[in-house]
Design an enzyme around this catalytic site. Structure first.
Site, PDB file in Angstrom:
ATOM      1  N   ASP A 236      10.753  43.651  25.660  1.00  0.00           N
ATOM      2  CA  ASP A 236      11.039  45.047  25.319  1.00  0.00           C
ATOM      3  C   ASP A 236       9.771  45.909  25.334  1.00  0.00           C
ATOM      4  O   ASP A 236       8.675  45.401  25.148  1.00  0.00           O
ATOM      5  CB  ASP A 236      11.700  45.098  23.933  1.00  0.00           C
ATOM      6  CG  ASP A 236      12.443  46.399  23.707  1.00  0.00           C
ATOM      7  OD1 ASP A 236      12.658  47.157  24.667  1.00  0.00           O
ATOM      8  OD2 ASP A 236      12.821  46.660  22.544  1.00  0.00           O
TER       9      ASP A 236
ATOM     10  N   ASN B 144      22.868  46.904  28.475  1.00  0.00           N
ATOM     11  CA  ASN B 144      21.958  47.727  29.305  1.00  0.00           C
ATOM     12  C   ASN B 144      22.684  48.459  30.437  1.00  0.00           C
ATOM     13  O   ASN B 144      22.135  49.413  31.011  1.00  0.00           O
ATOM     14  CB  ASN B 144      20.790  46.903  29.856  1.00  0.00           C
ATOM     15  CG  ASN B 144      19.756  46.511  28.826  1.00  0.00           C
ATOM     16  OD1 ASN B 144      19.121  45.455  28.928  1.00  0.00           O
ATOM     17  ND2 ASN B 144      19.535  47.344  27.810  1.00  0.00           N
TER      18      ASN B 144
HETATM   19  C1  IPE Z   1      16.866  44.302  24.599  1.00  0.00           C
HETATM   20  O1  IPE Z   1      16.155  45.499  24.654  1.00  0.00           O
HETATM   21  C2  IPE Z   1      17.270  43.885  25.970  1.00  0.00           C
HETATM   22  C3  IPE Z   1      16.190  43.469  26.863  1.00  0.00           C
HETATM   23  C4  IPE Z   1      14.922  43.447  26.583  1.00  0.00           C
HETATM   24  C5  IPE Z   1      16.614  43.047  28.149  1.00  0.00           C
HETATM   25  P1  IPE Z   1      16.852  46.904  24.446  1.00  0.00           P
HETATM   26  O2  IPE Z   1      15.794  47.916  24.598  1.00  0.00           O
HETATM   27  O3  IPE Z   1      18.025  47.027  25.338  1.00  0.00           O
HETATM   28  O4  IPE Z   1      17.360  46.798  22.936  1.00  0.00           O
HETATM   29  P2  IPE Z   1      17.691  47.926  21.873  1.00  0.00           P
HETATM   30  O5  IPE Z   1      18.619  48.889  22.543  1.00  0.00           O
HETATM   31  O6  IPE Z   1      16.407  48.564  21.504  1.00  0.00           O
HETATM   32  O7  IPE Z   1      18.307  47.194  20.721  1.00  0.00           O
HETATM   33  C1  IPE Z   2      13.005  46.403  28.178  1.00  0.00           C
HETATM   34  O1  IPE Z   2      12.282  47.589  28.116  1.00  0.00           O
HETATM   35  C2  IPE Z   2      13.612  46.177  29.542  1.00  0.00           C
HETATM   36  C3  IPE Z   2      15.075  46.286  29.568  1.00  0.00           C
HETATM   37  C4  IPE Z   2      15.847  46.493  28.539  1.00  0.00           C
HETATM   38  C5  IPE Z   2      15.692  46.174  30.871  1.00  0.00           C
HETATM   39  P1  IPE Z   2      12.985  48.951  27.731  1.00  0.00           P
HETATM   40  O2  IPE Z   2      13.447  49.635  28.962  1.00  0.00           O
HETATM   41  O3  IPE Z   2      14.028  48.744  26.701  1.00  0.00           O
HETATM   42  O4  IPE Z   2      11.756  49.730  27.104  1.00  0.00           O
HETATM   43  P2  IPE Z   2      11.796  50.745  25.897  1.00  0.00           P
HETATM   44  O5  IPE Z   2      12.434  50.044  24.740  1.00  0.00           O
HETATM   45  O6  IPE Z   2      12.588  51.929  26.338  1.00  0.00           O
HETATM   46  O7  IPE Z   2      10.361  51.070  25.657  1.00  0.00           O
HETATM   47 MG    MG Z   3      14.025  48.745  24.675  1.00  0.00          MG
END
Ligand code: IPE
Ligand code: IPE
Ligand code: MG
Length: 246
Positions: free
Chosen positions: A26, A74
């Protein structure tokens, strides 16, 4: 950065290396935004971090690394971001022969593949097939993965077994259900790492997390280094895992 065997052995107890680590990759978006880059640049950098960390974990003797790359939730992101992620993923899988040629890493994809395009499904199958004989670390890439969906899928498979007379409902136990989880072939999850400052599972490895240790850090995933993994393992090695005993 070179991490020699000696460096590693000085800091880590090699007899207490987690066998299976889960990482929630993340913070890609925030990493990119902080640099005034498009979010997709963050995802690309995050993919490179995964390569580096897989290699390092393999060197430490970790048996399996499960990386959360795309959750069942996602899909609810803006279409442009989902499309970018799919493109990145597809290109990554297409490069498997270059990227994994000299790595003793077995790539497995976990999650429900149904919604992916046919060409993506082919690329997934090819990537797995190309690395299937590697006997080093197993890298599980969790794609369209959700812990609840995984448990529901396991329940569905158990129901089929009941229907086909393979098992009686009264004989279904944790062990039986557990064999239908995506991680049934690798050791129990010992450690779950979440960078980027969030302290939640977001539907990752719900079943497997039962007795896992958790480790959080403020760092965004693209900046996560071998040093951070080392810190996580040093902390893990200080934990007293009781598994309900005294
Ligand atoms: C969790 O991250 C999913 C992945 C890293 C693939 P998210 O960014 O989707 O999670 P939330 O929405 O902050 O809980
Ligand atoms: C994790 O990074 C990757 C996926 C969930 C695909 P994020 O895209 O959630 O990054 P933040 O949380 O917006 O910084
Ligand atoms: Mg995220």
């Amino acid at each position: 950065m070179a991490f020699t065997k000696k460096d590693i052995e000085e800091k880590l107890d090699m007899n207490n290396i987690p066998k299976h680590i889960g990482v929630i990759m993340d913070g890609n978006g925030r990493w990119a935004e902080a640099r005034h880059l498009p979010r997709k640049a963050g995802h690309k950098a995050g993919a490179e971090t995964l390569e580096k960390i897989s290699r390092y974990c393999g060197k430490l003797g970790v048996k399996a690394l499960t990386a959360y790359a795309f959750s069942t939730e996602n899909w609810n992101r803006p279409k442009e971001e989902v499309d970018n992620l799919m493109e990145l993923l597809y290109n990554y899988l297409l490069q498997v022969e270059e990227k994994f040629k000299n790595e003793n890493i077995r790539l497995c994809i976990i999650g429900d593949r149904t919604p992916f395009s046919d060409k993506m499904k082919e690329a997934m199958a090819h990537a797995e097939d190309y690395t299937k004989d590697r006997d080093g670390i197993v890298l599980n890439m969790a794609l369209n993965y959700g812990g609840r969906a995984e448990i529901a899928n396991a329940a569905r498979l158990v129901a089929e077994d009941v229907k086909n007379g393979k098992i009686n409902p009264e004989d279904i136990d944790e062990n039986y259900l557990g064999k239908y989880m995506y991680t049934a072939d690798v050791p129990e999850v010992d450690l779950i790492i979440r960078p980027s400052g969030e302290e939640r599972l977001s539907n990752f490895l719900l079943w497997q997390a039962a007795y896992a240790e958790f480790w959080y850090s403020e760092i965004n995933w693209p900046d996560f280094s071998e040093k951070d993994m080392e810190r996580a393992i040093i902390d893990y090695q200080k934990r007293n895992r009781r598994f309900g005993k005294v």
